[in-house]
Design a protein around this motif. Structure first.
Motif, PDB file in Angstrom:
ATOM      1  N   ALA A 107      -1.455 -12.192  -3.423  1.00  0.00           N
ATOM      2  CA  ALA A 107      -0.296 -13.037  -3.144  1.00  0.00           C
ATOM      3  C   ALA A 107      -0.445 -14.351  -3.896  1.00  0.00           C
ATOM      4  CB  ALA A 107      -0.176 -13.283  -1.645  1.00  0.00           C
ATOM      5  N   LEU A 108       0.655 -15.090  -4.004  1.00  0.00           N
ATOM      6  CA  LEU A 108       0.653 -16.404  -4.645  1.00  0.00           C
ATOM      7  C   LEU A 108       1.105 -17.444  -3.629  1.00  0.00           C
ATOM      8  CD1 LEU A 108       2.361 -15.437  -8.017  1.00  0.00           C
ATOM      9  CD2 LEU A 108      -0.061 -16.007  -7.710  1.00  0.00           C
ATOM     10  N   LEU A 109       0.291 -18.464  -3.436  1.00  0.00           N
ATOM     11  CA  LEU A 109       0.638 -19.598  -2.588  1.00  0.00           C
ATOM     12  C   LEU A 109       1.036 -20.751  -3.483  1.00  0.00           C
ATOM     13  CD1 LEU A 109       0.671 -21.141   0.161  1.00  0.00           C
ATOM     14  CD2 LEU A 109      -1.747 -21.670  -0.262  1.00  0.00           C
ATOM     15  N   ILE A 110       2.195 -21.334  -3.211  1.00  0.00           N
ATOM     16  CA  ILE A 110       2.696 -22.460  -3.997  1.00  0.00           C
ATOM     17  C   ILE A 110       2.880 -23.651  -3.072  1.00  0.00           C
ATOM     18  CG2 ILE A 110       4.612 -23.334  -5.405  1.00  0.00           C
ATOM     19  CD1 ILE A 110       4.054 -19.600  -5.131  1.00  0.00           C
ATOM     20  N   GLY A 111       2.262 -24.769  -3.396  1.00  0.00           N
ATOM     21  CA  GLY A 111       2.433 -26.002  -2.639  1.00  0.00           C
ATOM     22  C   GLY A 111       3.028 -27.075  -3.526  1.00  0.00           C
ATOM     23  N   SER A 112       3.865 -27.930  -2.956  1.00  0.00           N
ATOM     24  CA  SER A 112       4.565 -28.930  -3.756  1.00  0.00           C
ATOM     25  C   SER A 112       4.724 -30.226  -2.968  1.00  0.00           C
ATOM     26  CB  SER A 112       5.942 -28.411  -4.170  1.00  0.00           C
ATOM     27  OG  SER A 112       6.690 -29.402  -4.852  1.00  0.00           O
ATOM     28  N   VAL A 162       4.651 -16.194  -2.291  1.00  0.00           N
ATOM     29  CA  VAL A 162       5.124 -14.986  -2.975  1.00  0.00           C
ATOM     30  C   VAL A 162       4.212 -13.869  -2.490  1.00  0.00           C
ATOM     31  CG1 VAL A 162       5.390 -13.811  -5.195  1.00  0.00           C
ATOM     32  CG2 VAL A 162       6.014 -16.225  -4.968  1.00  0.00           C
ATOM     33  N   PRO A 163       4.721 -12.924  -1.684  1.00  0.00           N
ATOM     34  CA  PRO A 163       3.826 -12.032  -0.952  1.00  0.00           C
ATOM     35  C   PRO A 163       3.106 -10.997  -1.793  1.00  0.00           C
ATOM     36  CG  PRO A 163       6.110 -11.447  -0.549  1.00  0.00           C
ATOM     37  CD  PRO A 163       6.136 -12.735  -1.314  1.00  0.00           C
ATOM     38  N   THR A 164       3.463 -10.855  -3.057  1.00  0.00           N
ATOM     39  CA  THR A 164       2.738  -9.899  -3.885  1.00  0.00           C
ATOM     40  C   THR A 164       2.860 -10.252  -5.355  1.00  0.00           C
ATOM     41  OG1 THR A 164       2.399  -7.534  -4.300  1.00  0.00           O
ATOM     42  CG2 THR A 164       4.675  -8.300  -4.116  1.00  0.00           C
ATOM     43  N   SER A 165       1.804  -9.971  -6.090  1.00  0.00           N
ATOM     44  CA  SER A 165       1.772 -10.184  -7.535  1.00  0.00           C
ATOM     45  C   SER A 165       0.614  -9.371  -8.095  1.00  0.00           C
ATOM     46  CB  SER A 165       1.583 -11.675  -7.864  1.00  0.00           C
ATOM     47  OG  SER A 165       0.293 -12.115  -7.432  1.00  0.00           O
ATOM     48  N   GLY A 166       0.537  -9.265  -9.402  1.00  0.00           N
ATOM     49  CA  GLY A 166      -0.585  -8.536  -9.955  1.00  0.00           C
ATOM     50  C   GLY A 166      -0.596  -8.497 -11.470  1.00  0.00           C
ATOM     51  N   HIS A 167      -1.720  -8.034 -11.988  1.00  0.00           N
ATOM     52  CA  HIS A 167      -1.895  -7.620 -13.384  1.00  0.00           C
ATOM     53  C   HIS A 167      -2.814  -6.411 -13.276  1.00  0.00           C
ATOM     54  CE1 HIS A 167      -2.294  -8.175 -17.834  1.00  0.00           C
ATOM     55  NE2 HIS A 167      -3.411  -7.504 -17.601  1.00  0.00           N
ATOM     56  N   VAL A 168      -2.222  -5.227 -13.151  1.00  0.00           N
ATOM     57  CA  VAL A 168      -3.025  -4.095 -12.701  1.00  0.00           C
ATOM     58  C   VAL A 168      -2.316  -2.773 -12.972  1.00  0.00           C
ATOM     59  CG1 VAL A 168      -2.038  -4.115 -10.364  1.00  0.00           C
ATOM     60  CG2 VAL A 168      -4.367  -3.274 -10.715  1.00  0.00           C
ATOM     61  N   GLY A 169      -3.108  -1.751 -13.266  1.00  0.00           N
ATOM     62  CA  GLY A 169      -2.575  -0.407 -13.409  1.00  0.00           C
ATOM     63  C   GLY A 169      -2.340   0.236 -12.062  1.00  0.00           C
ATOM     64  N   GLY A 186       3.058  -4.176   2.358  1.00  0.00           N
ATOM     65  CA  GLY A 186       2.074  -5.220   2.082  1.00  0.00           C
ATOM     66  C   GLY A 186       2.154  -6.360   3.083  1.00  0.00           C
ATOM     67  N   ILE A 187       1.017  -7.017   3.264  1.00  0.00           N
ATOM     68  CA  ILE A 187       0.910  -8.162   4.161  1.00  0.00           C
ATOM     69  C   ILE A 187       0.201  -9.289   3.423  1.00  0.00           C
ATOM     70  CG2 ILE A 187       0.040  -9.035   6.360  1.00  0.00           C
ATOM     71  CD1 ILE A 187       2.050  -6.775   6.730  1.00  0.00           C
ATOM     72  N   ALA A 188       0.790 -10.480   3.443  1.00  0.00           N
ATOM     73  CA  ALA A 188       0.152 -11.677   2.893  1.00  0.00           C
ATOM     74  C   ALA A 188       0.036 -12.693   4.022  1.00  0.00           C
ATOM     75  CB  ALA A 188       0.971 -12.248   1.739  1.00  0.00           C
ATOM     76  N   SER A 189      -1.164 -13.186   4.250  1.00  0.00           N
ATOM     77  CA  SER A 189      -1.428 -14.043   5.404  1.00  0.00           C
ATOM     78  C   SER A 189      -1.613 -15.499   4.994  1.00  0.00           C
ATOM     79  CB  SER A 189      -2.679 -13.560   6.142  1.00  0.00           C
ATOM     80  OG  SER A 189      -3.031 -14.447   7.183  1.00  0.00           O
ATOM     81  N   MET A 190      -1.078 -16.397   5.820  1.00  0.00           N
ATOM     82  CA  MET A 190      -1.327 -17.832   5.666  1.00  0.00           C
ATOM     83  C   MET A 190      -2.074 -18.367   6.883  1.00  0.00           C
ATOM     84  SD  MET A 190       2.174 -19.278   3.872  1.00  0.00           S
ATOM     85  CE  MET A 190       1.545 -20.948   3.749  1.00  0.00           C
ATOM     86  N   SER A 191      -2.911 -17.531   7.462  1.00  0.00           N
ATOM     87  CA  SER A 191      -3.714 -17.910   8.615  1.00  0.00           C
ATOM     88  C   SER A 191      -5.170 -18.069   8.204  1.00  0.00           C
ATOM     89  CB  SER A 191      -3.611 -16.855   9.721  1.00  0.00           C
ATOM     90  OG  SER A 191      -4.523 -17.128  10.767  1.00  0.00           O
TER      91      SER A 191
END
Length: 337
Positions: free
Chosen positions: A155-160, A80-87, A214-219
Motif C-alpha cells: 500500500a501507499l501512505l501519503i501525508g501532506s 492508496v490500498p494497493t500498488s506494486g511492481h511485480v509479476g 486486499g487489506i491495507a492497515s493504518m493501525s
C-alpha cells in the motif's frame, strides 16, 4: 452541497521515469498526453488524522533514506490500498502510477511511504516531495522508481501539510498495451474503524474470472481480519481469515479458492475485524483471466448484517458462518495476480 469538482488526469506509465510536476501549463509540455479523467469531490479529500499535527519539513531529497517517520507523515493522510511492481498469474506484470494533486492556494509538503506486503512497516521511512499550489505530482512506476523496490506489492501512505487529492492506476503492462484499474486514494474518514463490518459486492469466481481481496492497515497493532463470502442468493460460500501486520498490507489472491468456497458468477463479501482499534481499508480486484484486465471494487456501504431473506430473517439456505470451516494460511502471491 458539492459546488465544484477537480479532475485528476492519469496517463499510462513509462517505466524508468521519475516524478514530474503537472499544472496549468503541463498540457503544453512536449510528450504530455491527456489520460483518463476522474472527477473527485473536493469535500472528500480526507480529514486530519491527528488535528494539530505538524508535517515533516525535511527538504526534498527524492530518496527514502533517513526520511520522515510514519509519525511525521503529516496532518492530512491518505491511503492508496494497493500498488506494486511485480509479476502475476498468467504472464501479467503489474505496475503502479501515482498522482498527488494540490487544489489549494498553498504549497504542500508531501511525504509518501511504501507499506510493503507481509511485514511490519512501523519503522518505514518516507520520501518527501513539494507540490506547488494548483499543480500535480506524478510518480510513474512509483514502487520501483521512487522506492527502488521490485518484485513486491504493498500500500501507499501519503501525508501532506494541506489537503490534497490522491489517485493511482495499477495496470498490467504488456508489449501491446496495458489493462488497468483506477485506485483512488482514501482519506482517513473512509477507513473502516474497529469491529464495523464492510461489504464488497459484484465478485466473481468461475473458469474465466477470479477475485482477490486486499487489506491495507493504518493501525499500529496487528489486525485480525475475517472475510465471509456469500453467493448472490445469500447462501454462505466460505470464510477466510488472516492477521495484518502493523501498518501492513496483505492481499488474499483467488480468495474463493483459499476459502474453499467453490464458484459463483455473482457473490459478495463481508469483511470484519475483532480488534476495537482496527483502522484499515478493504478492496477487491476481479480479474479476467483471458486478458488480465482487472476492475477495482471498493466498499459501497457499511454492512449491517449477514445476508437476509425477504422477510428480514436469515434465509433457510444461509448457514451461520460459525458452522463452516475457517480457512487461513500465509499470504502467497502478489497483487493483483
Amino acid at each position: 452541497a458539492v459546488v465544484g469538482a477537480v479532475l485528476i488526469g492519469l496517463v499510462c506509465a513509462v517505466p524508468g521515469h521519475g516524478g514530474q510536476q503537472e499544472g496549468p501549463a503541463a498540457s503544453q509540455t512536449p510528450g504530455w498526453t491527456p489520460g483518463t479523467i476522474i472527477p473527485v469531490d473536493p469535500d472528500e479529500v480526507g480529514v486530519p488524522a491527528e488535528p494539530g499535527a505538524v508535517a515533516a519539513t525535511a527538504p526534498d531529497t527524492g530518496t527514502a533514506a533517513a526520511g520522515p517517520t510514519i509519525g511525521q507523515a503529516g496532518a492530512h493522510q491518505y491511503l492508496v490500498p494497493t500498488s506494486g511492481h511485480v509479476g502475476g498469474s498468467a504472464g501479467t506484470f503489474w505496475v503502479t502510477d501515482l498522482v498527488v494533486h494540490n487544489p489549494g492556494p498553498s504549497s504542500a509538503s508531501v511525504n509518501i511511504y511504501f507499506l510493503r506486503e507481509k511485514q511490519d512497516n512501523s519503522a518505514v521511512r518516507g520520501t518527501n516531495f513539494p507540490v506547488a499550489a494548483g499543480r500535480s505530482l506524478k510518480l510513474e512506476d512509483v514502487v520501483e522508481d521512487t522506492f527502488g523496490v521490485s518484485a513486491a506489492s504493498g500500500a501507499l501512505l501519503i501525508g501532506s501539510t494541506v489537503p490534497v487529492l490522491v489517485a493511482s492506476r495499477t495496470f498490467n503492462d504488456q508489449p501491446l498495451g496495458t489493462f488497468g484499474q483506477y485506485v483512488p486514494g482514501q482519506g482517513t474518514a473512509r477507513l473502516v474503524n474497529g469491529t464495523s463490518p464492510v461489504r464488497l459486492v459484484q465478485l466473481t469466481k468461475n473458469a474465466v474470472y477470479r477475485t482477490n481481496i486486499g487489506i491495507a492497515s493504518m493501525s499500529a497493532s496487528a489486525t485480525p481480519i475475517t472475510v465471509t463470502l456469500y453467493r448472490s442468493s445469500g447462501a454462505l460460500a466460505g470464510v477466510y481469515s488472516e492477521v495484518i501486520d502493523p501498518w501492513g498490507y496483505k492481499q488474499f489472491n483467488d480468495v474463493f479458492d483459499k476459502a474453499h468456497a467453490g464458484t459463483a458468477d455473482d457473490a459478495f463479501a463481508i469483511v470484519t475485524s475483532s480488534l476495537a482499534a482496527a483502522r484499515y481499508f478493504a478492496y477487491a480486484s476481479v480479474i479476467d483471466g483471458r486478458t488480465g484486465d482487472p476492475i477495482t471494487v471498493i466498499p459501497v456501504a457499511p454492512a449491517s448484517a449477514p445476508a437476509a431473506a425477504a422477510g428480514g430473517a436469515l434465509g433457510a439456505d444461509t448457514p451461520d458462518a460459525s458452522t463452516v470451516p475457517l480457512f487461513s494460511d500465509d499470504f502467497a502471491g502478489a497483487y493483483p495476480s
